[in-house]
Design a protein around this motif. Structure first.
Motif, short mmCIF file in Angstrom:
data_model
loop_
_atom_site.label_atom_id
_atom_site.label_comp_id
_atom_site.label_asym_id
_atom_site.label_seq_id
_atom_site.Cartn_x
_atom_site.Cartn_y
_atom_site.Cartn_z
N HIS A 1 66.08 42.90 81.05
CA HIS A 1 67.50 42.92 80.69
C HIS A 1 67.79 43.94 79.58
CE1 HIS A 1 65.83 40.16 77.63
NE2 HIS A 1 66.87 40.51 76.88
N ARG B 1 63.26 41.14 87.02
CA ARG B 1 63.63 39.77 86.65
C ARG B 1 63.13 38.76 87.66
NH1 ARG B 1 64.28 35.22 86.05
NH2 ARG B 1 66.02 34.08 85.09
N TYR B 2 63.28 39.00 88.96
CA TYR B 2 62.95 38.01 90.00
C TYR B 2 61.72 38.37 90.82
CZ TYR B 2 67.71 36.49 88.95
OH TYR B 2 68.86 36.06 88.32
N GLU C 1 68.66 29.85 88.27
CA GLU C 1 68.17 31.22 88.15
C GLU C 1 69.28 32.24 88.41
OE1 GLU C 1 63.56 31.45 89.29
OE2 GLU C 1 64.82 30.83 90.97
N LEU C 2 70.17 31.92 89.34
CA LEU C 2 71.25 32.84 89.69
C LEU C 2 72.54 32.05 89.84
CD1 LEU C 2 72.09 35.73 90.42
CD2 LEU C 2 71.58 35.19 92.80
N ALA D 1 77.54 34.97 89.15
CA ALA D 1 76.72 36.17 89.09
C ALA D 1 76.41 36.68 90.51
CB ALA D 1 75.43 35.88 88.34
N GLU E 1 74.13 37.20 82.14
CA GLU E 1 74.12 35.81 82.61
C GLU E 1 72.80 35.42 83.27
OE1 GLU E 1 77.44 35.45 85.16
OE2 GLU E 1 78.94 35.64 83.56
N THR E 2 72.06 36.38 83.77
CA THR E 2 70.83 36.05 84.51
C THR E 2 69.56 36.39 83.73
OG1 THR E 2 70.87 38.22 85.59
CG2 THR E 2 71.98 36.40 86.71
N LYS E 3 69.64 36.95 82.54
CA LYS E 3 68.45 37.33 81.81
C LYS E 3 67.62 36.11 81.46
CE LYS E 3 70.58 37.33 77.20
NZ LYS E 3 70.96 38.15 76.04
N ARG E 4 66.33 36.32 81.36
CA ARG E 4 65.42 35.23 81.03
C ARG E 4 65.59 34.86 79.57
NH1 ARG E 4 61.09 33.75 83.90
NH2 ARG E 4 61.08 35.76 84.99
#
Length: 335
Positions: free
Chosen positions: A211, A250-251, A274-275, A279, A318-321
């Motif tokens: 990210h 990320r995934y 996760e998503l 998003a 919104e999706t960052k670890r």
């Protein structure tokens, strides 16, 4: 020895009163040593025994300036001419000696002539000679080339080792080692204060989180103002490449080799945690708009371009670890 010439004497300047009644001076000449090798030096000596009132003058060795040697003359060169020595004095009789240091370049039995001096008596100037002719034996080293062949070059002669020759280098080397040790110790203490060691200096920095890489790339894209200059296709190509790289990191999805539909199909299997749905919807809108621009040559308006950039930015946020905070005492090293 014809190059031994005399310095003329002015008869009027010589006190010759009563000289006629004196015995004629005696001259003797010899060489020492009487046998030398070719190119060696030797002494040619002239001795005179005369009365105090008598006047004699020793010859002066005349050096050749033309480099030529007259026929029949010995090939000798003057090395040094010594002053006249008084060997003895008995009553009115004097015994004088003159030495010439010469170098010989002839071989065999060389005739050095008879010793001679200049003698002045009243109105007479005469040359007095020694009784015997002086001979010098000059030997040449004979080399039998048939008995002994050519010899190889000798090796370098070893010299004894002396500590003084390297003492200065040893002292400077020791000083350099002490300085280096001091610097290393100071660096180690400084690193220990921050909980690090020498290995941390050469260890490569850990890779940045996906990210962080994506946000930096989006900010750089925004500063380039591509769509503002009419480069819509370049703008959306780079925008989607940033998202593809982020999704892959990320995934773990190979989004760089997938089409838009394949990416959307792959992220549908992800959980809502996760998503998030918003998003996923934003990602679908960005990819659809990008395909229209890249393949249908669409030219979105300014509002749509800014909205797609904002959707991409918040999609990453919104999706960052989420990074977990270390518990108290965990991960703390020596301070």
């Amino acid at each position: 020895m014809k190059r031994l010439i005399y310095t003329l004497l002015a008869a009027a300047a010589i006190p010759l009163a009563g000289a006629g009644a004196q015995k004629t001076p005696q001259v003797r000449a010899y060489v020492k040593p009487d046998s030398v090798r070719l190119g060696d030096c030797f002494e040619y000596v002239i001795e005179v025994e005369r009365d105090l009132a008598q006047v004699t003058n020793f010859p002066v060795f005349a050096k050749r300036t033309d480099g030529q040697r007259p026929a029949g003359e010995a090939d000798v060169e003057l090395v040094e001419e010594m002053p006249v020595d008084t060997l003895s004095r008995e009553g009115r009789m004097l015994r004088l000696r003159k030495r010439y240091r010469l170098q010989i370049f002839d071989e065999g039995r060389v005739d050095m002539g008879r010793g001679q001096v200049l003698y002045a008596d009243k109105n007479i100037v005469d040359t007095l000679y020694g009784e015997d002719t002086v001979f010098l034996t000059v030997a040449v080293m004979q080399i039998d080339t048939t008995a002994q062949g050519p010899l190889d070059l000798k090796g370098q002669k070893g010299m004894p080792f002396r500590l003084g020759e390297v003492g200065g280098y040893l002292l400077w080397g020791l000083a350099a080692l002490l300085l280096l040790a001091g610097l290393l110790y100071g660096a180690k203490r400084l690193l220990a204060r921050y909980g690090k060691g020498f290995g941390d200096i050469f260890r490569p920095a850990p890779p940045l989180p996906p990210h962080v890489v994506a946000i930096r790339a989006l900010e750089a894209l925004n500063h380039r103002k591509l769509w503002q200059n009419g480069s819509y296709k370049s703008y959306y190509s780079e925008l989607t490449d940033i998202l593809r790289t982020y999704i892959a990191g990320r995934y773990g999805i190979g989004a760089m080799e997938m089409t838009s539909d394949e990416i959307l199909a792959a992220v549908r299997v992800l959980s809502e945690e996760e998503l998030p749905k918003k998003a996923a919807m934003d990602l679908t809108a960005i990819l659809r708009d990008a395909d229209l621009v890249k393949f249908a040559k669409a030219e979105p308006d300014a509002e749509q371009n800014e909205n797609d950039y904002t959707k991409a930015y918040y999609f990453v946020e919104e999706t960052k670890r989420q990074e977990t905070e270390p518990s108290e005492g965990e991960g703390i090293e020596n301070s």
